[in-house]
Design a protein around this motif. Sequence first.
Motif, short mmCIF file in Angstrom:
data_model
loop_
_atom_site.label_atom_id
_atom_site.label_comp_id
_atom_site.label_asym_id
_atom_site.label_seq_id
_atom_site.Cartn_x
_atom_site.Cartn_y
_atom_site.Cartn_z
N VAL A 284 -4.03 33.42 -32.63
CA VAL A 284 -3.33 33.67 -31.37
C VAL A 284 -1.96 33.02 -31.41
CG1 VAL A 284 -3.35 33.22 -28.88
CG2 VAL A 284 -5.47 33.85 -30.06
N PRO B 251 0.53 31.65 -28.84
CA PRO B 251 0.65 31.38 -27.40
C PRO B 251 1.99 31.85 -26.84
CG PRO B 251 0.01 29.39 -28.63
CD PRO B 251 0.45 30.41 -29.64
N GLN C 281 9.30 29.43 -20.20
CA GLN C 281 9.96 28.16 -20.39
C GLN C 281 11.15 28.08 -19.43
OE1 GLN C 281 12.02 27.67 -24.13
NE2 GLN C 281 11.45 25.51 -24.22
N LEU D 221 6.68 42.69 -23.14
CA LEU D 221 5.35 42.57 -23.72
C LEU D 221 4.37 43.53 -23.05
CD1 LEU D 221 5.03 38.70 -24.17
CD2 LEU D 221 5.21 40.44 -25.96
N VAL D 222 4.43 43.60 -21.74
CA VAL D 222 3.59 44.55 -21.01
C VAL D 222 4.47 45.35 -20.04
CG1 VAL D 222 1.44 43.23 -21.13
CG2 VAL D 222 2.99 42.88 -19.21
N LEU E 92 4.43 44.60 -30.27
CA LEU E 92 3.88 43.28 -29.92
C LEU E 92 4.30 42.24 -30.96
CD1 LEU E 92 1.91 42.64 -27.55
CD2 LEU E 92 0.04 42.76 -29.20
N MET E 93 4.24 42.63 -32.23
CA MET E 93 4.53 41.70 -33.32
C MET E 93 5.07 42.49 -34.51
SD MET E 93 4.59 38.75 -34.77
CE MET E 93 3.75 37.62 -33.66
N VAL F 249 15.25 30.97 -17.46
CA VAL F 249 13.83 31.24 -17.71
C VAL F 249 13.74 32.13 -18.94
CG1 VAL F 249 11.70 32.24 -16.77
CG2 VAL F 249 13.34 31.16 -15.23
N SER F 250 12.82 31.79 -19.83
CA SER F 250 12.63 32.66 -21.00
C SER F 250 11.19 32.57 -21.46
CB SER F 250 13.57 32.25 -22.13
OG SER F 250 13.33 30.90 -22.49
N LEU F 251 10.79 33.54 -22.26
CA LEU F 251 9.46 33.49 -22.86
C LEU F 251 9.53 32.60 -24.09
CD1 LEU F 251 7.95 37.09 -22.84
CD2 LEU F 251 7.30 35.12 -21.45
N GLN F 252 8.51 31.75 -24.23
CA GLN F 252 8.46 30.89 -25.38
C GLN F 252 7.20 31.22 -26.19
OE1 GLN F 252 7.73 26.75 -24.58
NE2 GLN F 252 9.10 26.13 -26.24
N TYR F 253 7.37 31.32 -27.49
CA TYR F 253 6.23 31.58 -28.37
C TYR F 253 5.84 30.27 -29.04
CZ TYR F 253 7.26 36.38 -27.39
OH TYR F 253 7.46 37.55 -26.73
N GLY F 254 4.59 29.85 -28.84
CA GLY F 254 4.14 28.56 -29.36
C GLY F 254 3.66 28.65 -30.80
N GLN F 255 3.20 27.53 -31.31
CA GLN F 255 2.66 27.46 -32.67
C GLN F 255 1.44 28.36 -32.78
OE1 GLN F 255 5.11 25.95 -34.65
NE2 GLN F 255 3.29 25.22 -35.72
N PRO F 256 1.40 29.24 -33.78
CA PRO F 256 0.23 30.11 -33.95
C PRO F 256 -1.04 29.29 -34.16
CG PRO F 256 2.06 30.85 -35.33
CD PRO F 256 2.45 29.52 -34.76
N ILE F 257 -2.12 29.73 -33.51
CA ILE F 257 -3.41 29.04 -33.60
C ILE F 257 -4.36 29.93 -34.41
CG2 ILE F 257 -5.38 28.18 -32.26
CD1 ILE F 257 -3.29 28.02 -29.85
N GLN F 258 -4.69 29.46 -35.59
CA GLN F 258 -5.52 30.30 -36.48
C GLN F 258 -6.95 30.40 -35.94
OE1 GLN F 258 -5.99 28.87 -40.52
NE2 GLN F 258 -6.31 30.94 -41.32
N ILE G 217 5.15 36.09 -38.60
CA ILE G 217 4.55 35.49 -37.39
C ILE G 217 5.19 34.13 -37.11
CG2 ILE G 217 2.42 34.58 -36.36
CD1 ILE G 217 0.87 36.64 -38.03
#
Lengths: 213, 213
Positions: free
Chosen positions: A182, A184, A188, B31-32, B129-130, B185-194, B208
């Motif tokens: 995933v 996230p 922000q 995104l949506v 999406l990616m 304000v912005s969208l932030q993408y965090g560290q991918p969680i495997q 990714i």
Amino acid sequence: MTPTNRTKLSRLPKRGHHDTATIYPILDAGLVCHVSYQLDGQPFLIPTAYGRIDNTVYIHGSVGSHFFRQLAQGVPVCVAVTHVDGLVLARSAFSHSVNYRSVVLFGQTRLVDDPDEAWAALERITEHLMPGRWADTRPPSASEMKKTMVLAIEIEEASAKVRTGNVNDDPEDLDLPHWAGVVPVSLQYGQPIQDPIQSKDIAVPDYIASFKG
Amino acid sequence: MTPTNRTKLSRLPKRGHHDTATIYPILDAGLVCHVSYQLDGQPFLIPTAYGRIDNTVYIHGSVGSHFFRQLAQGVPVCVAVTHVDGLVLARSAFSHSVNYRSVVLFGQTRLVDDPDEAWAALERITEHLMPGRWADTRPPSASEMKKTMVLAIEIEEASAKVRTGNVNDDPEDLDLPHWAGVVPVSLQYGQPIQDPIQSKDIAVPDYIASFKG
């Protein structure tokens, strides 16, 4: 709230919720909602700021707005608030998904003509955007209130959908070599940018500097 | 695209745009989307993933979905994509605003029954999406394709609204003591969680790890 056919989920019912304890926090966490209505069979959508008081969602617009004048007549609307929380990257294309929280609600628009209710709604819409802000502004004048249309939408029915957690690949796909997990996603809030024509002696207030959404 | 009454802006026309050079990038950055349709005068809203190919927006759902079965019949829809870029905190409550980019478009749903078009649409939705993901997944099987409904919405008409920049207080409010400015304000993408059950030998791919939205 008891679901009718408008909000009963035909797919993935475990993702569905009809309790206000789930619905209200999702509503309150949004920056804008989408309001849909129809006219002669043609659907329309308006993205707009909003605020919730108890079981009522308030929106506002200009009395000169074509859309708001149509809504002011008291029409059935559907309102959605959606948060994307993550990109769910599965080993199979089919199992890709999005982590999200969304609320879809149904109600009827009502033009707010009581000045106290309109005032409370505008305060709530402002506080919804930035808690603490209302007390730190010049409040609306009588002429500004006259230019502003406030609409109330009492929530007749609502459903929340929530997906959380990790990927959910089919067992036979688990050994595939594609990275799965995933990413996230969150909103922000950046460093506040002061109006360049304002004196630098006016510091950013704490409620803004510490705002995390 | 030539605006009709559906998309002509009655308010703040300088915020409105009808050119694809403005509209497509706003669509592609989302995104949506929110899809609205009506049934017997009742508006409905679906938040959903999507992808654009040329002048067509594609969405997908389960063939078991009540909503998608209604949309599959070919109905007029309104689709919106909205990005919030900043909270505009003016000295007066009335001048508060939001920096945003939004597109509202109109079209008709069309059930995609050509397998090649459906495949291309699903690839686009995944890549939307990616970017880079489609080639790094197990592609849909024949039975997964059968379970998936793809709908095309050719954009008949669309308008974009954009607000950027700083606060816009009335001249007589400029000396008020309230801090004024914009909170980005912005969208932030965090560290991918495997996926915790996947071997750690499979590293996060670059497309990714470096994804910024």
